[in-house]
Motif scaffolding. Sequence first.
Motif, PDB file in Angstrom:
ATOM      1  N   ASN A 112      35.500  43.965  44.767  1.00 60.86           N
ATOM      2  CA  ASN A 112      36.205  43.403  45.957  1.00 60.86           C
ATOM      3  C   ASN A 112      35.043  42.648  47.136  1.00 60.86           C
ATOM      4  O   ASN A 112      35.053  41.720  47.544  1.00 60.86           O
ATOM      5  N   THR A 197      43.099  44.896  45.771  1.00 55.71           N
ATOM      6  CA  THR A 197      41.970  43.697  46.544  1.00 55.71           C
ATOM      7  C   THR A 197      42.907  42.653  46.523  1.00 55.71           C
ATOM      8  O   THR A 197      41.778  41.836  47.282  1.00 55.71           O
ATOM      9  N   VAL A 261      34.815  48.876  51.277  1.00 54.97           N
ATOM     10  CA  VAL A 261      35.839  48.901  51.046  1.00 54.97           C
ATOM     11  C   VAL A 261      35.749  50.012  49.887  1.00 54.97           C
ATOM     12  O   VAL A 261      36.883  50.760  49.741  1.00 54.97           O
TER      13      VAL A 261
END
Length: 330
Positions: A112, A197, A261
């Motif tokens: 990511n 994602t 993330v």
Amino acid sequence: MTVQTERPDSRPAEVLKADGGERRAPRRTAAARARTTALAPYLLLFPALAATLLLLGWPLVKNGLLSFQNLNMRQLIQHLTEWNGIDNYAEVLASSEFWRVAVRSVLFTGANVVLIMIFGTLVGLLLARLGSKMRLTLLIGLVLAWAMPPIAGTTVFQWLFAQRFGVVNWVLDKLGFHSMADHNWLGTQFSTFAVVTLLIVWQSIPFVAINLYAATTTIPKELYEAASLDGAGAWTSFTSVTMPFLRPFLLATTFLEVIWVFKAFTQVFAINEGGPDRLTEILPVYAYIEGFGNQHFGMGSAIALLTIVILLALTSYYLRIVLKQEEDEL
């Protein structure tokens, strides 16, 4: 004849000007002012530090205490405190499932962050090249996407990728991919991670793009003019002028994105609750399901603290690389 004599001033001579005029502040007052000036930054920081300790420090301490307890629904209802030492940590670290989820979390974060930084940088550079009207339009769109709450954005993506009435399946069907008309995007590990994602990258690009665009405005135009006079093309100007200025912003933004993330609980859990078959769980989701879902609150607390330790290890390793690069440049 009576001679009047003035009583000499008993205060130190340094408080008077040489010409006998206006008095200066006593030395004691100057020292107090210096102490106040030195303490001013700490006094200004104190409210923020106190709020941080209250809102973050106490929950962390409480979570740490719970991680050393055997706390299930029975103990919670009866208000019992059963200490079990490091049994929760030993059980978690001995579990192969925990290590699978940890590796999955690291790989998920890495994929990511790479995509976010690539596309965010490209959009930021595009902002610097656009005209004022187009730049304003794109900035408004980025800010709106950035301001959308994560749960609202996740709900929109659930609608887009819904199996029966999703917009994505409808568009693919109209384009001739009829086998995708009822495709279940959340039916496999890979496709679920692909949707998550895409969601996280979409939500993160505005932050990176706006930061990078702001960084480009600090680059002196004279450097580009000098590079152009030296015969540098667009790529050479980018590598020799733009990148050296953007590197500190890129490193700082990457550091923040790793943290953001790695703890992306909302998107992963709201999309499919870590499914199918718990194959898309990352560490925050794993801690929640073990703690609240299975009502092993002490176990969930231990997993949460281990998650913090892993994140600290990742960020410290990244910071060491950054500091080493800065030392090499010097």
